[in-house]
Design a protein around this motif. Sequence first.
Motif, PDB file in Angstrom:
ATOM      1  N   SER A  94      19.908  42.596  15.560  1.00  0.00           N
ATOM      2  CA  SER A  94      21.169  42.816  16.278  1.00  0.00           C
ATOM      3  C   SER A  94      21.678  44.237  16.132  1.00  0.00           C
ATOM      4  N   LYS A  95      20.988  45.032  15.302  1.00  0.00           N
ATOM      5  CA  LYS A  95      21.382  46.422  15.041  1.00  0.00           C
ATOM      6  C   LYS A  95      22.800  46.513  14.457  1.00  0.00           C
ATOM      7  N   LEU A  96      23.113  45.601  13.558  1.00  0.00           N
ATOM      8  CA  LEU A  96      24.416  45.623  12.899  1.00  0.00           C
ATOM      9  C   LEU A  96      24.504  46.868  12.028  1.00  0.00           C
ATOM     10  N   ASP A  97      25.486  47.716  12.295  1.00  0.00           N
ATOM     11  CA  ASP A  97      25.592  48.976  11.572  1.00  0.00           C
ATOM     12  C   ASP A  97      26.588  48.884  10.428  1.00  0.00           C
ATOM     13  N   ARG A  98      26.921  50.030   9.827  1.00  0.00           N
ATOM     14  CA  ARG A  98      27.840  50.049   8.686  1.00  0.00           C
ATOM     15  C   ARG A  98      29.245  49.575   9.047  1.00  0.00           C
ATOM     16  N   GLY A  99      29.570  49.668  10.317  1.00  0.00           N
ATOM     17  CA  GLY A  99      30.872  49.198  10.768  1.00  0.00           C
ATOM     18  C   GLY A  99      30.819  47.771  11.282  1.00  0.00           C
ATOM     19  N   GLY A 100      29.765  47.066  10.937  1.00  0.00           N
ATOM     20  CA  GLY A 100      29.558  45.715  11.447  1.00  0.00           C
ATOM     21  C   GLY A 100      30.361  44.653  10.704  1.00  0.00           C
ATOM     22  N   LEU A 101      30.461  43.503  11.341  1.00  0.00           N
ATOM     23  CA  LEU A 101      31.152  42.349  10.776  1.00  0.00           C
ATOM     24  C   LEU A 101      30.308  41.114  11.049  1.00  0.00           C
ATOM     25  N   VAL A 102      30.194  40.243  10.043  1.00  0.00           N
ATOM     26  CA  VAL A 102      29.428  39.005  10.185  1.00  0.00           C
ATOM     27  C   VAL A 102      30.387  37.822  10.154  1.00  0.00           C
ATOM     28  N   ILE A 103      30.276  36.937  11.140  1.00  0.00           N
ATOM     29  CA  ILE A 103      31.041  35.690  11.153  1.00  0.00           C
ATOM     30  C   ILE A 103      30.050  34.549  10.980  1.00  0.00           C
ATOM     31  N   VAL A 104      30.332  33.675  10.029  1.00  0.00           N
ATOM     32  CA  VAL A 104      29.421  32.575   9.715  1.00  0.00           C
ATOM     33  C   VAL A 104      30.128  31.252   9.972  1.00  0.00           C
ATOM     34  N   ALA A 105      29.570  30.431  10.859  1.00  0.00           N
ATOM     35  CA  ALA A 105      30.128  29.118  11.156  1.00  0.00           C
ATOM     36  C   ALA A 105      29.115  28.055  10.768  1.00  0.00           C
ATOM     37  N   GLY A 106      29.430  27.297   9.727  1.00  0.00           N
ATOM     38  CA  GLY A 106      28.495  26.278   9.283  1.00  0.00           C
ATOM     39  C   GLY A 106      28.866  25.710   7.930  1.00  0.00           C
TER      40      GLY A 106
END
Length: 285
Positions: A94-106
């Motif tokens: 996904s090319k998540l960079d240093r300014g990225g955010l992860v949302i986890v649903a589960g």
Amino acid sequence: MYPPIRIEWPDATCELHTGSLAQIVEGEHLLAVIPASTTSLVLLRDAAVPAALLAPIRSFMAGRVPLKEFEVAGGESCKTPQGWFSILEILAQSKLDRGGLVIVAGGGALGDAAGFAASVWHRGVPWIAIPTTLLAMVDAHVGGKTAIHHSGIKNRIGSFHLPRAVLADPTMLDSLPLQQRSQGWAELIKAAWIASLDRAFSTNFRKDASANSAPWFSATLLKTAVSPRSTNTVVTALSTVSRPAIAPRCSIDAEHAISTRSSEVSAGEFSRTGPATGNSSCANF
């Protein structure tokens, strides 16, 4: 919708929101916890979670931050080194960079693995948890402890990485199987034992347990479990055991001992007609 609860660490803060996802989004509570510098976002959805349940999140993010969504197999398989590495591969893809955010649903297992992945990606990117099981709402997604298994030993590799927010929607528990409810109650009772469970909650638990409804974990009590009163109890307990550097050794040992016992009890499903060990353990609280 309940007022948010804050978990304060010296170097991190987490807001716990209880209510429907639509209400949380409409109240712009989500906007307050997303870093202004966020440039990319990855949404990891447990394969057991219907995609439609996360529609409010997608709508909210539309036009704000580019979002890429991935379906991930939950359960203990994602807490193996191979399962965890596959999550890292998704972040890379996904090319998540240093300014990225992860949302986890589960559930709790995916939260553990994905939270740990977020803690090491670019030396740590923020994440937001959307727990979809009672176990995740009252334990796994609350204390900031993330980990995976290794060589047959549970949670052997991990880190402390507090999510920016936990968004608990009690309506996601409506169809939760009894076995998964019992696992959540086992952890809730463990935390309550450590934190000295308040009398009101104890009374509700006993009353519900003696009811003739089937299953005996009523929808009302499930909502009580993720209410601010109960969440505060869990937060109090977890705040004393989540960080070994500042927690009393006895609290850590107690948590491990109770966790092991409560897991054994939850295997009995806490049913009123189940094993005597489960019934007697419930009665002791």
